[in-house]
Design a protein around this motif. Structure first.
Motif, PDB file in Angstrom:
ATOM      1  N   VAL A  34       0.876  -1.045   0.150  1.00  0.00           N
ATOM      2  CA  VAL A  34       0.088   0.019   0.057  1.00  0.00           C
ATOM      3  C   VAL A  34       0.861   1.374   0.038  1.00  0.00           C
ATOM      4  CG1 VAL A  34      -1.878  -1.250   1.167  1.00  0.00           C
ATOM      5  CG2 VAL A  34      -0.013   0.005   2.527  1.00  0.00           C
ATOM      6  N   ASP A  35       0.432   2.380  -0.241  1.00  0.00           N
ATOM      7  CA  ASP A  35       1.264   3.766  -0.277  1.00  0.00           C
ATOM      8  C   ASP A  35       1.072   4.046   1.185  1.00  0.00           C
ATOM      9  OD1 ASP A  35       1.142   3.482  -2.928  1.00  0.00           O
ATOM     10  OD2 ASP A  35      -0.349   5.276  -3.205  1.00  0.00           O
ATOM     11  N   VAL A  36      -0.119   4.318   1.779  1.00  0.00           N
ATOM     12  CA  VAL A  36       0.194   4.847   3.227  1.00  0.00           C
ATOM     13  C   VAL A  36      -0.467   3.851   4.349  1.00  0.00           C
ATOM     14  CG1 VAL A  36       0.352   7.222   2.161  1.00  0.00           C
ATOM     15  CG2 VAL A  36      -1.940   5.978   2.588  1.00  0.00           C
ATOM     16  N   LEU A  37      -0.130   3.909   5.430  1.00  0.00           N
ATOM     17  CA  LEU A  37      -0.863   3.351   6.718  1.00  0.00           C
ATOM     18  C   LEU A  37      -1.125   4.329   7.854  1.00  0.00           C
ATOM     19  CD1 LEU A  37       1.716   0.601   6.414  1.00  0.00           C
ATOM     20  CD2 LEU A  37      -0.489   0.086   6.167  1.00  0.00           C
ATOM     21  N   ILE A  38      -2.104   4.239   8.728  1.00  0.00           N
ATOM     22  CA  ILE A  38      -2.333   5.031   9.743  1.00  0.00           C
ATOM     23  C   ILE A  38      -1.361   4.883  10.691  1.00  0.00           C
ATOM     24  CG2 ILE A  38      -4.793   5.275   9.408  1.00  0.00           C
ATOM     25  CD1 ILE A  38      -5.187   3.708  12.067  1.00  0.00           C
ATOM     26  N   SER A  39      -0.839   5.739  11.417  1.00  0.00           N
ATOM     27  CA  SER A  39       0.161   5.829  12.574  1.00  0.00           C
ATOM     28  C   SER A  39      -0.053   4.620  13.374  1.00  0.00           C
ATOM     29  CB  SER A  39       0.352   6.937  13.426  1.00  0.00           C
ATOM     30  OG  SER A  39       0.500   8.103  12.595  1.00  0.00           O
ATOM     31  N   SER A  40      -1.293   4.372  14.027  1.00  0.00           N
ATOM     32  CA  SER A  40      -1.614   3.497  14.958  1.00  0.00           C
ATOM     33  C   SER A  40      -1.343   2.185  14.393  1.00  0.00           C
ATOM     34  CB  SER A  40      -2.858   3.746  15.693  1.00  0.00           C
ATOM     35  OG  SER A  40      -2.973   3.006  16.760  1.00  0.00           O
ATOM     36  N   HIS A  55       0.730   9.867   6.493  1.00  0.00           N
ATOM     37  CA  HIS A  55       0.920   9.934   5.178  1.00  0.00           C
ATOM     38  C   HIS A  55       2.198  10.292   4.673  1.00  0.00           C
ATOM     39  CE1 HIS A  55      -3.419   9.418   5.286  1.00  0.00           C
ATOM     40  NE2 HIS A  55      -3.609   9.554   4.051  1.00  0.00           N
ATOM     41  N   ASP A  56       2.715  11.339   5.369  1.00  0.00           N
ATOM     42  CA  ASP A  56       3.939  11.979   5.191  1.00  0.00           C
ATOM     43  C   ASP A  56       5.029  10.994   5.185  1.00  0.00           C
ATOM     44  OD1 ASP A  56       5.733  14.517   4.438  1.00  0.00           O
ATOM     45  OD2 ASP A  56       6.461  13.995   6.290  1.00  0.00           O
ATOM     46  N   GLU A 104      -7.484   7.309  -2.571  1.00  0.00           N
ATOM     47  CA  GLU A 104      -8.121   6.772  -1.581  1.00  0.00           C
ATOM     48  C   GLU A 104      -8.554   7.865  -0.373  1.00  0.00           C
ATOM     49  OE1 GLU A 104      -4.818   4.171  -0.361  1.00  0.00           O
ATOM     50  OE2 GLU A 104      -5.419   2.369  -1.996  1.00  0.00           O
ATOM     51  N   ASP A 105      -7.704   8.702  -0.322  1.00  0.00           N
ATOM     52  CA  ASP A 105      -8.003   9.846   0.587  1.00  0.00           C
ATOM     53  C   ASP A 105      -9.221  10.925   0.071  1.00  0.00           C
ATOM     54  OD1 ASP A 105      -7.066  11.292   3.105  1.00  0.00           O
ATOM     55  OD2 ASP A 105      -6.930  13.021   1.419  1.00  0.00           O
ATOM     56  N   VAL A 106      -9.516  11.014  -1.059  1.00  0.00           N
ATOM     57  CA  VAL A 106     -10.377  11.721  -1.578  1.00  0.00           C
ATOM     58  C   VAL A 106     -11.867  10.869  -1.360  1.00  0.00           C
ATOM     59  CG1 VAL A 106     -11.707  12.300  -3.531  1.00  0.00           C
ATOM     60  CG2 VAL A 106      -9.310  12.940  -3.598  1.00  0.00           C
ATOM     61  N   TRP A 107     -11.911   9.673  -1.268  1.00  0.00           N
ATOM     62  CA  TRP A 107     -13.086   8.861  -0.877  1.00  0.00           C
ATOM     63  C   TRP A 107     -13.109   8.863   0.544  1.00  0.00           C
ATOM     64  CZ3 TRP A 107     -17.189   6.934  -2.117  1.00  0.00           C
ATOM     65  CH2 TRP A 107     -17.860   5.788  -1.262  1.00  0.00           C
ATOM     66  N   PHE A 108     -12.131   8.767   1.157  1.00  0.00           N
ATOM     67  CA  PHE A 108     -12.295   8.891   2.722  1.00  0.00           C
ATOM     68  C   PHE A 108     -12.648  10.215   3.280  1.00  0.00           C
ATOM     69  CE2 PHE A 108     -10.645   9.729   7.014  1.00  0.00           C
ATOM     70  CZ  PHE A 108     -11.026   8.771   7.782  1.00  0.00           C
ATOM     71  N   THR A 109     -12.098  11.258   2.661  1.00  0.00           N
ATOM     72  CA  THR A 109     -12.700  12.749   3.064  1.00  0.00           C
ATOM     73  C   THR A 109     -13.812  13.215   2.605  1.00  0.00           C
ATOM     74  OG1 THR A 109     -10.252  13.293   3.000  1.00  0.00           O
ATOM     75  CG2 THR A 109     -11.715  15.082   2.820  1.00  0.00           C
ATOM     76  N   SER A 110     -14.367  12.483   1.361  1.00  0.00           N
ATOM     77  CA  SER A 110     -15.523  13.112   0.862  1.00  0.00           C
ATOM     78  C   SER A 110     -16.746  12.538   1.994  1.00  0.00           C
ATOM     79  CB  SER A 110     -15.792  12.386  -0.418  1.00  0.00           C
ATOM     80  OG  SER A 110     -14.839  13.178  -1.394  1.00  0.00           O
ATOM     81  N   LYS A 111     -16.440  11.149   2.465  1.00  0.00           N
ATOM     82  CA  LYS A 111     -17.624  10.668   3.128  1.00  0.00           C
ATOM     83  C   LYS A 111     -17.449  11.411   4.715  1.00  0.00           C
ATOM     84  CE  LYS A 111     -16.235   6.418   3.439  1.00  0.00           C
ATOM     85  NZ  LYS A 111     -16.305   4.696   3.909  1.00  0.00           N
TER      86      LYS A 111
END
Length: 290
Positions: free
Chosen positions: A145-151, A177-178, A247-254
């Motif tokens: 994957v590109d990114v994972l959450i910190s936790s 993300h960074d 992926e972030d666009v989808w999450f942020t839109s919701k």
């Protein structure tokens, strides 16, 4: 250190105004690692009372910060302490995450199988509120994957030596993300490990029923919306538009649909997000500080 893999791994748990449940979450982590560094971003009597059952334990170190120094600085404080004590791997967590049995072993196995350029590895996420694995977190084995959450993210010393720590001025949101995209930019491969499960909450996970369906509101503060909007722009400017962006666009839109339809204080949240976006456009995006 001992040849058992757990003795090479330390965990970092970041706390801010924690609930009593944080102690059981730390206990679950400590069963799988040699030491847990609890980074306390809200020093004071209330947090001290909550964390007091942990005092005096050999396997737990509490690192009181001068105040809320943010997610990036807090995680870095714990990571530095773990690396200075000789640990080869650091596993980081939010206070409201609960690790499941065997997760560390599965993460290490997946990373070993991925080879020398394996980067950050992390478990799949299951909702604390519903007990159901999130739809986008289902799969078999490990997936790049590109990114994972910190936790739940596991970092090796060699990886951190090459890519650096979290960018502290980002404070909160998109810090994960960074650092994930920096790892990919250096040729590392990040993996979601579906055989390992982390119980996690996004925000308040406040339930409401709409059209007969149960929906969970995050209820993030205007401050969180400011940093999310600012840091989203910064990450785009640094790393460009990749798979992570869509992926972030989808999450942020919701998330914003819930804000606009179901949450209070909409005007302040919208205003904060607009200020954040403008701040992100003016930020020296290429500058990294940790």
């Amino acid at each position: 250190m001992d040849s058992d893999p757990k003795f090479h791994v330390a965990a970092v748990v970041l706390t801010y105004q924690p609930d009593p449940d944080v102690v059981s979450n730390i206990d679950a982590v400590s069963a799988q690692v040699a030491r847990v560094y609890v980074v306390n971003n809200s020093p004071g009597d209330a947090s001290a009372r909550i964390l007091s059952p942990l005092s005096g334990r050999d396997d737990v170190v509490i690192l009181d910060q001068p105040g809320n120094v943010g997610v990036a600085t807090g995680f870095n404080a714990g990571i530095r302490a773990a690396l200075a004590s000789g640990f080869d791997d650091v596993w980081i967590f939010d206070q409201d995450s609960t690790v499941t049995d065997g997760s560390l072993r599965r993460l290490l196995e997946a990373r070993d199988a991925a080879g020398d350029r394996a980067g950050i590895v992390a478990p799949a996420l299951r909702s604390n509120a519903t007990g159901v694995v999130y739809a986008r977190e289902t799969g078999v084995g490990a997936e790049e994957v590109d990114v994972l959450i910190s936790s739940g993210s596991l970092f090796s010393r060699s990886l951190l030596d090459e890519i650096g720590l979290h960018d502290q001025p980002l404070f909160i949101d998109y810090v994960d993300h960074d650092i994930c995209l920096r790892a990919r930019g250096r040729g590392f491969r990040n993996f979601k490990v579906y055989d390992a499960i982390l119980d996690h909450s996004f925000g308040d996970s406040d339930p409401v029923t709409i059209f007969g369906r149960r929906v969970y509101r995050a209820n993030y503060s205007p401050m969180r919306h400011f940093h999310a909007a600012r840091n989203r722009i910064i990450v785009i400017r640094r790393h460009g538009f990749g798979r992570w962006f869509w992926e972030d666009v989808w999450f942020t839109s919701k998330a914003w649909a819930k804000v606009l339809l179901l949450e209070r204080d909409k005007r302040r949240k919208i205003a904060a997000a607009l200020r954040g976006a403008w701040a992100g456009l003016r930020y020296p995006a290429r500058e990294l500080r940790w």
